[in-house]
Design a protein around this motif. Structure first.
Motif, short mmCIF file in Angstrom:
data_model
loop_
_atom_site.label_atom_id
_atom_site.label_comp_id
_atom_site.label_asym_id
_atom_site.label_seq_id
_atom_site.Cartn_x
_atom_site.Cartn_y
_atom_site.Cartn_z
N ILE A 42 -24.57 -60.47 81.64
CA ILE A 42 -23.15 -60.11 81.76
C ILE A 42 -22.37 -60.57 80.53
O ILE A 42 -21.61 -59.81 79.93
N VAL A 43 -22.60 -61.82 80.15
CA VAL A 43 -21.86 -62.40 79.02
C VAL A 43 -22.19 -61.67 77.73
O VAL A 43 -21.28 -61.30 76.95
N MET A 44 -23.47 -61.43 77.47
CA MET A 44 -23.84 -60.80 76.20
C MET A 44 -23.47 -59.32 76.17
O MET A 44 -23.21 -58.77 75.09
N MET A 51 -6.12 -55.12 74.90
CA MET A 51 -6.18 -56.59 74.84
C MET A 51 -7.33 -57.10 75.71
O MET A 51 -7.53 -56.63 76.83
N SER A 52 -8.09 -58.03 75.19
CA SER A 52 -9.26 -58.56 75.90
C SER A 52 -8.84 -59.54 77.00
O SER A 52 -8.10 -60.48 76.75
N ARG A 53 -9.34 -59.30 78.22
CA ARG A 53 -9.04 -60.20 79.34
C ARG A 53 -10.05 -61.32 79.42
O ARG A 53 -11.24 -61.13 79.15
N LYS A 54 -9.61 -62.52 79.84
CA LYS A 54 -10.53 -63.63 80.07
C LYS A 54 -11.15 -63.45 81.46
O LYS A 54 -10.45 -63.32 82.46
N ILE A 55 -12.48 -63.43 81.53
CA ILE A 55 -13.20 -63.33 82.79
C ILE A 55 -13.77 -64.70 83.15
O ILE A 55 -14.44 -65.34 82.33
N TRP A 56 -13.52 -65.15 84.36
CA TRP A 56 -14.03 -66.43 84.83
C TRP A 56 -15.51 -66.29 85.18
O TRP A 56 -15.94 -65.28 85.74
N THR A 106 -21.31 -58.05 73.16
CA THR A 106 -21.88 -57.02 72.29
C THR A 106 -21.05 -55.73 72.31
O THR A 106 -20.98 -55.02 71.31
N ARG A 107 -20.43 -55.44 73.47
CA ARG A 107 -19.63 -54.21 73.62
C ARG A 107 -18.17 -54.54 73.97
O ARG A 107 -17.68 -54.18 75.04
N PRO A 108 -17.47 -55.23 73.07
CA PRO A 108 -16.09 -55.66 73.40
C PRO A 108 -15.13 -54.51 73.65
O PRO A 108 -14.24 -54.61 74.50
N TYR A 124 -33.10 -52.24 65.02
CA TYR A 124 -33.63 -52.44 66.37
C TYR A 124 -33.07 -53.70 67.03
O TYR A 124 -33.56 -54.11 68.07
N GLU A 125 -32.05 -54.32 66.44
CA GLU A 125 -31.54 -55.57 66.98
C GLU A 125 -30.03 -55.47 67.16
O GLU A 125 -29.29 -55.40 66.18
N ILE A 126 -29.58 -55.48 68.43
CA ILE A 126 -28.14 -55.40 68.68
C ILE A 126 -27.53 -56.77 68.93
O ILE A 126 -26.31 -56.93 68.94
#
Length: 531
Positions: free
Chosen positions: A248-250, A1-6, A254-256, A315-317
């Motif tokens: 950090i955000v991307m 489960m994905s955690r919310k990061i402040w 990009t790598r959930p 070439y584009e992630i």
């Protein structure tokens, strides 16, 4: 489960500590408004005890940006009553105010910076938190230089201030000393103990980039239980800067599966925020900076361009549109291949060229590319015109594209304190046009004169200049952004003469507008060839 990061943005506090990056209170308010659009969770708006101006700026932000419950406003205080009072008075009008207290935790800070015992520093921290809690319910405590602190003393401090009422604990890598594996392990151990003491307390990290690992350390902390990340736009900050919010955000976006975490950041506002910070603070973003650098989504290698045109994910992630850009930028240079040139020609409307015609045009492109750093769209029009003229034995009503474009012939600039002025000569359709103008400075005078010649009412949005080589014959690179009829155009030029580079960049902007105008029309190029 994905955690919310402040996300805790400290651009207006730690970021503003960069020499020469000081903002006035009106600029700080503008940045805070943009950070709210970006949807950061917490804005650290300044260090109010440092000056009256900073106090007023924080207060203004608390009242005008922190007036809704979807964002927290804080400011920094040392562990002394006067600082804490200043923070309280400046942020108290926000819907969600927070007091942020910082005090050293490493032996270096305790013994050499403060000259006190560990027990005494711990007591000072606890008393500071207790006092802050009498003013506001939300208090963050930062254990400065935590990455170099004795672990058991660090934990003893954290446990004590949490019991005193701290609702957020921040673990800074103040001098960028940590590396990801050890920092991740530190956060894992602290998180395990902290959640057993009070699972409602947020564990935060604040990483500096002295060894180039701020983002990596921050992400390692997220993987190991950190609830909150402190960062800045473009990674600006003391010395080598802070962890960059956009990176950090991307990375998490990009790598959930790798991070199992997400933020509420509106990523489409990343580029707008980056450009605003860069412009107001006068801090250029390095061209190869991840996410927000000029070259982050630019491709000039023929191999890369060919791969991208066949499949974007070659070439584009990250899609440029995710971070608020229009699209990737295929930069045409001598390294570009046929696929990229053909793609650009098709975008300009040249969709029915024969293979032989394209090869002839491509040959002209390579010839020009060998003499220029970059070939622009308006250059392609002239290449096409020249090709068809060479192939034609008689006038077949060929379109004279060069008649539409502008070329700088000469300029003279006078710079003084009273009437900075410029005279320019610009060629269009074989005719040399001349104009003179005065301005608020030499560049403004040059642009006013060129604008008078072109008749296009453009508005200059951004102007950047930097050196791209060293020595007395250094090349100066000018990059500008102009607005015309609601559209924005970004162009650049390089020359040893800064005024000439400025003029060339402006001429390139005008020619970019002309290209758009040509693209909108159905123009016959040659017999059987239209655009």
């Amino acid at each position: 489960m994905s955690r919310k990061i402040w996300t805790f943005d400290t651009t207006l506090r730690d970021g503003e500590q960069v020499p020469g990056a000081k903002l006035n209170k009106f600029e700080k308010l503008e940045v805070a408004k943009q950070l709210k659009k970006l949807q950061v969770d917490i804005i650290e708006a300044g260090f109010p005890s440092s000056s009256v101006g900073d106090f007023e700026a924080v207060q203004d932000i608390a009242r005008k940006v922190g007036n809704t419950d979807d964002i927290m406003i804080t400011a920094l205080a040392r562990a002394v009553q006067g600082d804490i009072d200043a923070v309280y008075e400046s942020v108290k009008d926000a819907e969600n105010p927070l007091i942020h207290i910082v005090l050293g935790a490493s032996d270096i800070h305790v013994e050499k910076k403060f000259g006190k015992s560990k027990d005494k520093i711990l007591d000072i921290g606890v008393e500071a938190v207790k006092y802050a809690k009498t003013l506001l319910p939300e208090v963050q405590y930062s254990t400065e230089d935590a990455s170099r602190a004795d672990f058991e003393y660090l934990w003893q401090t954290i446990e004590a201030v949490v019991k005193a009422g701290a609702t957020m604990i921040n673990v800074p890598d103040t001098v960028g000393y940590a590396e990801p594996e050890e920092f991740g392990e530190l956060i894992f151990k602290l998180n395990d103990r902290l959640k057993n003491v009070n699972d409602q307390v947020l564990l935060s990290v604040h990483c500096h980039n002295d060894l180039g690992m701020a983002t990596a350390n921050t992400l390692a902390a997220v993987k190991n239980g950190a609830d909150k990340v402190e960062c800045t736009i473009n990674g600006i900050g003391e010395r080598a800067g802070n962890a960059a919010l956009e990176e950090i955000v991307m990375a998490m976006n990009t790598r959930p599966t790798a991070f199992q975490a997400h933020t509420k950041i509106n990523t489409k506002e990343i580029m707008n925020t980056s450009r605003l910070i860069s412009s107001l603070m006068g801090l250029d973003v390095q061209v190869n900076k991840a996410i927000t650098g000029e070259n982050a989504f630019a491709h000039s290698s023929g191999i890369h361009q060919d791969g991208l045109l066949k499949s974007r994910d070659a070439y584009e992630i990250i899609s440029p549109k995710e971070v608020g850009m229009d699209d990737m930028d295929l930069v045409l240079t001598a390294r570009s291949g046929r696929h990229a040139v053909k793609n650009t020609l098709e975008k300009l409307g040249f969709t029915n060229l024969t293979e032989a015609q394209f090869e002839g045009i491509f040959e002209g492109f390579i010839e020009l590319a060998d003499t220029k750093k970059e070939v622009y769209d308006h250059d392609l029009y002239v290449i096409i015109e020249n090709y068809f003229r060479e192939q034609s034995t008689q006038d077949q009503g060929l379109t004279n594209f060069s008649q539409y474009f502008y070329e700088l012939v000469d300029l003279q600039v006078i710079s003084n304190n009273h009437f900075p002025s410029a005279s320019v000569k610009v060629k269009k359709d074989g005719e040399v046009l001349e104009s003179s103008a005065v301005g608020t400075g030499p560049v403004d005078a040059v642009y006013s004169a060129i604008k008078a010649v072109s008749g296009l009412d453009m508005k200059l949005i951004e102007y950047h200049i930097n050196s791209v080589s060293r020595g007395i014959d250094a090349q100066g690179k000018v990059k500008i952004q102009v607005e015309y009829e609601g559209e924005r155009y970004t162009t650049k030029a390089t020359d040893t003469n800064i005024m000439k580079a400025s003029a060339l960049a402006y001429i390139n902007a005008i020619n970019s507008i002309v290209v758009d105008q040509l693209r909108e029309g159905n123009i016959k190029v040659a017999e059987g060839v239209t655009m």
